[in-house]
Design an enzyme around this catalytic site. Sequence first.
Site, PDB file in Angstrom:
ATOM      1  N   TYR A 116       0.856  -1.191   0.000  1.00 37.54           N
ATOM      2  CA  TYR A 116       0.000   0.000   0.000  1.00 37.54           C
ATOM      3  C   TYR A 116       0.890   1.238   0.000  1.00 37.54           C
ATOM      4  O   TYR A 116       1.892   1.289   0.725  1.00 37.54           O
ATOM      5  CB  TYR A 116      -0.894   0.023   1.251  1.00 37.54           C
ATOM      6  CG  TYR A 116      -1.612   1.341   1.431  1.00 37.54           C
ATOM      7  CD1 TYR A 116      -2.872   1.531   0.890  1.00 37.54           C
ATOM      8  CD2 TYR A 116      -0.998   2.401   2.108  1.00 37.54           C
ATOM      9  CE1 TYR A 116      -3.507   2.752   1.012  1.00 37.54           C
ATOM     10  CE2 TYR A 116      -1.633   3.628   2.225  1.00 37.54           C
ATOM     11  CZ  TYR A 116      -2.884   3.796   1.687  1.00 37.54           C
ATOM     12  OH  TYR A 116      -3.512   5.011   1.790  1.00 37.54           O
ATOM     13  N   GLU A 170      -3.624   7.453  -3.895  1.00 34.64           N
ATOM     14  CA  GLU A 170      -3.450   6.160  -3.236  1.00 34.64           C
ATOM     15  C   GLU A 170      -3.221   5.048  -4.268  1.00 34.64           C
ATOM     16  O   GLU A 170      -3.906   5.021  -5.291  1.00 34.64           O
ATOM     17  CB  GLU A 170      -4.724   5.861  -2.437  1.00 34.64           C
ATOM     18  CG  GLU A 170      -4.547   4.892  -1.307  1.00 34.64           C
ATOM     19  CD  GLU A 170      -5.868   4.741  -0.535  1.00 34.64           C
ATOM     20  OE1 GLU A 170      -5.954   5.275   0.572  1.00 34.64           O
ATOM     21  OE2 GLU A 170      -6.786   4.095  -1.050  1.00 34.64           O
TER      22      GLU A 170
END
Length: 377
Positions: free
Chosen positions: A100, A188
């Site tokens: 991530y 993101e």
Amino acid sequence: MNLLEYQGKELFRKAGMPVPQGIVATTPEEVEVAARTMGRVVVKAQVQAGGRGKAGGVKVAGTPEEAREVASRILGMQIKGLTVEKVLVEPALDIKTEYYAGIVNDRKSKRFVLMLSAMGGVDIEEVAVTNPDAIVKIALDPAFGAPDYLLRQAVYDAGYDPAYHKAIIPVLRQLYASSVANDAMLVEINPLVITGDGKVVVADAKVSIDDSALYRHPELAEYREESFDNDMDRQAAEQGLTYVHLGGNVGIIGNGAGLVMQTLDVVTANGLKPANFLDIGGGAQAAQVSKALNMVLSDPEVKAVIFNIFGGITRGDEVARGMLSVQEGMDIPVPVVVRLSGTQEEAGRKLLEGSRFIPVGDVQEAAQRVKELVTGV
Ligand code: GDP
Ligand code: MN
């Protein structure tokens, strides 16, 4: 403004990031044709919602026929109340590892915050709750940007496989550049994938642009239409109204943000639940009144409406005339209590007497009237 995955990926690609070459499609036939040039593909629902994978909106297909079949199931499906109208088709990845990486614009610290985790792919909000230490956060001062020494520190602390640090650091640098260039509140990548043959790939993209900076980005205007996650927000933006859906059953309309906030407080203090925030601004002309009423009444939960108008330059009698003209042209199925105060308030209230609208003098009285009407006590 939230972007769809394929739009976020377009921005990331422009920033030089390793994004798969995909095709956006709206029919199973288009997906089949696209898949013929790609081999194994992943078909991904394009909706304003996370967790598409879990909801069945991300599927791998081995052949063009299978891709068509998978697409026919994903197109038209509902994910978190949204209908899938577009899919992104990309060559499928041989996923070895999922990381991530994200950057938020943190208003509180006035810094960008880089967040990295080796626990990618899964719901990062859940990781934040169950395993907060698995997310590394590093503040980036906008005056200094994202210097390599900080990025090196971050990937090391996050526990990313050292074999890929060299390949990942430029991606993070580009992620930061893309965030700044587009005035993003959030960028993101989840997952940031390492493939079986050792390539780093941006497999998903989530981008949220600061609405207040949109005037600086005419090139992003084409994304606006698909940026809403509900019809009410779309309608409000089209009508130029400031509308926030709150989920209760008392519709709130006022002229001025402070007045609307106060109305929300009074309504809540009376044990009622506001349905929305809606500021029609100064003036309160008939056209604005009618747009606002239409907007609030299109919410099926709304059982009563409070109109809170404070007249300064705005005259109470003019507001009342505006309301009366609106009443003629539209069907108003629920009680509308109007608190008129300020310039020409009495004249305004007199005009409203005997009409569809219920005039009152103060906001506490308005809330009590609505309470009687909604709960019957
Ligand atoms: P999200 O569930 O809405 O966040 O959608 P993602 O794009 O993150 O996809 C969900 C998951 O699908 C990923 O975490 C992967 O584990 C999985 N997946 C399986 N194969 C592929 C593939 O070839 N490409 C991508 N992008 N994801 C894949
Ligand atoms: Mn994802």
